[in-house]
Design a protein around this motif. Sequence first.
Motif, mmCIF file in Angstrom:
data_model
loop_
_atom_site.group_PDB
_atom_site.id
_atom_site.type_symbol
_atom_site.label_atom_id
_atom_site.label_comp_id
_atom_site.label_asym_id
_atom_site.label_seq_id
_atom_site.Cartn_x
_atom_site.Cartn_y
_atom_site.Cartn_z
ATOM 1 N N LYS A 219 -22.827 -2.482 -6.534
ATOM 2 C CA LYS A 219 -21.419 -2.507 -5.873
ATOM 3 C C LYS A 219 -21.363 -2.359 -4.407
ATOM 4 C CE LYS A 219 -17.750 0.809 -6.313
ATOM 5 N NZ LYS A 219 -17.321 2.219 -6.797
ATOM 6 N N ARG A 220 -22.383 -2.033 -3.640
ATOM 7 C CA ARG A 220 -22.575 -1.947 -2.356
ATOM 8 C C ARG A 220 -22.276 -3.411 -1.944
ATOM 9 N NH1 ARG A 220 -24.523 -3.725 1.599
ATOM 10 N NH2 ARG A 220 -25.434 -5.184 0.424
ATOM 11 N N HIS A 221 -21.310 -3.633 -0.704
ATOM 12 C CA HIS A 221 -21.510 -4.848 -0.080
ATOM 13 C C HIS A 221 -20.760 -4.560 1.173
ATOM 14 C CE1 HIS A 221 -17.667 -4.162 -2.121
ATOM 15 N NE2 HIS A 221 -16.965 -5.148 -1.230
ATOM 16 N N THR A 222 -20.764 -5.617 1.999
ATOM 17 C CA THR A 222 -20.087 -5.731 3.329
ATOM 18 C C THR A 222 -18.502 -6.137 2.775
ATOM 19 O OG1 THR A 222 -21.994 -6.206 4.414
ATOM 20 C CG2 THR A 222 -19.732 -6.619 5.585
ATOM 21 N N ASP A 223 -17.582 -5.120 3.449
ATOM 22 C CA ASP A 223 -16.126 -5.605 3.193
ATOM 23 C C ASP A 223 -15.532 -5.881 4.541
ATOM 24 O OD1 ASP A 223 -13.559 -5.796 2.343
ATOM 25 O OD2 ASP A 223 -13.785 -4.219 1.135
ATOM 26 N N GLU B 170 -16.908 -16.141 0.082
ATOM 27 C CA GLU B 170 -17.235 -14.956 -0.416
ATOM 28 C C GLU B 170 -17.653 -13.694 0.655
ATOM 29 O OE1 GLU B 170 -18.127 -17.899 -1.493
ATOM 30 O OE2 GLU B 170 -16.950 -18.044 -3.624
ATOM 31 N N GLN B 171 -18.681 -14.177 1.454
ATOM 32 C CA GLN B 171 -19.188 -13.059 2.350
ATOM 33 C C GLN B 171 -18.223 -12.801 3.497
ATOM 34 O OE1 GLN B 171 -22.356 -12.358 0.471
ATOM 35 N NE2 GLN B 171 -22.557 -11.515 2.097
ATOM 36 N N LEU B 172 -17.187 -13.550 3.617
ATOM 37 C CA LEU B 172 -16.235 -13.329 4.833
ATOM 38 C C LEU B 172 -15.107 -12.715 4.181
ATOM 39 C CD1 LEU B 172 -16.468 -16.445 6.693
ATOM 40 C CD2 LEU B 172 -17.941 -14.699 6.949
ATOM 41 N N ILE C 64 -24.754 -13.446 -3.087
ATOM 42 C CA ILE C 64 -25.438 -14.952 -2.725
ATOM 43 C C ILE C 64 -26.726 -14.587 -2.321
ATOM 44 C CG2 ILE C 64 -24.863 -16.678 -1.083
ATOM 45 C CD1 ILE C 64 -22.330 -15.909 -2.731
ATOM 46 N N ARG C 65 -27.682 -14.904 -3.282
ATOM 47 C CA ARG C 65 -28.853 -14.503 -2.839
ATOM 48 C C ARG C 65 -29.712 -15.533 -3.411
ATOM 49 N NH1 ARG C 65 -26.434 -11.013 -0.373
ATOM 50 N NH2 ARG C 65 -27.040 -9.049 -0.014
ATOM 51 N N ARG C 66 -30.990 -15.772 -2.608
ATOM 52 C CA ARG C 66 -32.044 -17.057 -2.727
ATOM 53 C C ARG C 66 -32.880 -16.673 -4.320
ATOM 54 N NH1 ARG C 66 -36.012 -18.078 1.275
ATOM 55 N NH2 ARG C 66 -35.762 -15.940 2.017
HETATM 56 C C1 LIG Z 1 -28.651 -5.337 11.039
HETATM 57 C C2 LIG Z 1 -27.286 -5.906 10.243
HETATM 58 C C3 LIG Z 1 -26.369 -6.323 11.235
HETATM 59 C C4 LIG Z 1 -25.216 -6.579 10.604
HETATM 60 N N1 LIG Z 1 -24.104 -7.039 11.779
HETATM 61 C C5 LIG Z 1 -22.981 -7.556 11.075
HETATM 62 C C6 LIG Z 1 -21.768 -7.872 11.695
HETATM 63 O O1 LIG Z 1 -21.942 -7.773 13.087
HETATM 64 N N2 LIG Z 1 -20.739 -8.228 11.360
HETATM 65 C C7 LIG Z 1 -20.351 -8.263 9.891
HETATM 66 O O2 LIG Z 1 -19.331 -8.716 9.222
HETATM 67 N N3 LIG Z 1 -21.373 -7.935 9.035
HETATM 68 C C8 LIG Z 1 -22.822 -7.648 9.824
HETATM 69 N N4 LIG Z 1 -23.596 -7.172 8.599
HETATM 70 C C9 LIG Z 1 -23.700 -7.396 7.433
HETATM 71 C C10 LIG Z 1 -24.236 -8.664 6.628
HETATM 72 O O3 LIG Z 1 -23.612 -9.796 7.052
HETATM 73 C C11 LIG Z 1 -24.211 -8.564 5.126
HETATM 74 O O4 LIG Z 1 -24.914 -7.499 4.846
HETATM 75 C C12 LIG Z 1 -24.913 -10.008 4.635
HETATM 76 O O5 LIG Z 1 -23.928 -10.759 4.823
HETATM 77 C C13 LIG Z 1 -25.047 -9.621 3.153
HETATM 78 O O6 LIG Z 1 -24.016 -9.213 2.430
HETATM 79 P P1 LIG Z 1 -23.834 -7.812 1.743
HETATM 80 O O7 LIG Z 1 -23.859 -6.792 2.576
HETATM 81 O O8 LIG Z 1 -22.336 -7.807 1.045
HETATM 82 O O9 LIG Z 1 -24.782 -7.809 0.529
HETATM 83 C C14 LIG Z 1 -24.797 -6.746 9.282
HETATM 84 C C15 LIG Z 1 -26.069 -6.280 8.502
HETATM 85 C C16 LIG Z 1 -27.195 -5.689 9.107
HETATM 86 C C17 LIG Z 1 -28.130 -5.536 8.096
#
Ligand SMILES: Cc1cc2nc3c(=O)[nH]c(=O)nc-3n(C[C@H](O)[C@H](O)[C@H](O)COP(=O)(O)O)c2cc1C
Length: 360
Positions: free
Chosen positions: A146-150, A229-231, A349-351
């Motif tokens: 569930k954890r993800h960057t939103d 998707e990541q954006l 999205i992972r290798r």
């Molecule tokens: C050290 C670090 C810096 C990051 N900096 C940003 C950032 O500046 N902006 C952003 O939108 N996401 C940032 N992220 C999130 C990553 O883009 C995100 O973890 C990656 O795309 C994988 O996606 P997920 O977190 O959904 O699994 C950062 C993550 C890490 C670990």
Amino acid sequence: MKIKILLITVAILILLVGILLFLGRKIDVKTNKKVSNLSEELQEVFYLGSLAPNSHNIQSWEITVYPEKEYVVIAADPEKKLDVIDPKGREVFISLGCYAKTLMKSFEAYGYKTEYSFDEENKEITVKYHKSSEEANLGLAELIKKRHTDKRGFENQALSSTYLSSECESLDPDFYFENGSPEFEAIKKSTLDAYIVQANDKEAAEELSNWLRLSNAETKKTKDGLPAEQLGILGIKKSLYYLTTNHESAKGETFSKQGIDTARKQLEGCSGFCIISSENTEKQLVECGMQTVELWLELTDAGISVQPMSYAIEEEEYKANLQSVLNIDNIQMILRIGYTSEYGCNAGIRRDLADYISVK
Ligand SMILES: Cc1cc2nc3c(=O)[nH]c(=O)nc-3n(C[C@H](O)[C@H](O)[C@H](O)COP(=O)(O)O)c2cc1C
């Protein structure tokens, strides 16, 4: 006749919207989990571990597994780095720490105990593992997925008092700055100003463009980087984004203006910012990444969405200024946090695991 033309136009429009919606649906990259000489259970553990947060989703990790001796060595992939925004590899080591902690939590979800250590000479992490229970913790596995960057705007409401008073263990109140406080305003301003600097910097724009994935085909081929998707772009918006953007235009002025506009909206919509700091040695950075995942999983469990925003830390001048305003040394992570109506899950999205895992 006029009605006939109108009906045909409406039908074409409906068809067009249908096609755009179909093309804009979420991609499934189907990561191949197969690794020779690794049990199916360990393949699942390593897949779960790969869902770790990491800078630009470049997945800069090389993994060596010793199944008989029950340990894993985790190192950075020297080919995968962000030379412009991360010249010292600060984010690479934080990301490695994120990977190590997510992997340890994944082991835990499958009933294993783990032990972490860092080899300062070789700049490698070792995680020892040992099965201690046949019982899987499905809840923990679901939390990791569930954890993800939103990257959407969040609601502006304050964090719930139940979370702050009893549920939160990893969030240090001295490092949390609520929307509206002077510290919040300082972080918001530095982040936006630094974002604008990067958006107008040719080299930074080029590096970002290289890691953007601008079609489903490109995403399926590389299984890394930042696709729509990541954006947080999906549906019709995703189709239009892919139709109107290529790697050249992603370095241009219109794209950078849109990015600045999005960053402004992100910064306006949230409950507050969490800050994580640590010394700058590789070991401390790895441990900062581990702390980040610990906090992030706790926030996920509490239904609080997260986006790291690193721009102000990546630009020395803005970092120094922010540190002096907040009176905090060595800021390493700034997390924008808040509530969303629907939490969502990791885009996955992972290798393929065999790309970076070798078994000895
Ligand atoms: C050290 C670090 C810096 C990051 N900096 C940003 C950032 O500046 N902006 C952003 O939108 N996401 C940032 N992220 C999130 C990553 O883009 C995100 O973890 C990656 O795309 C994988 O996606 P997920 O977190 O959904 O699994 C950062 C993550 C890490 C670990």
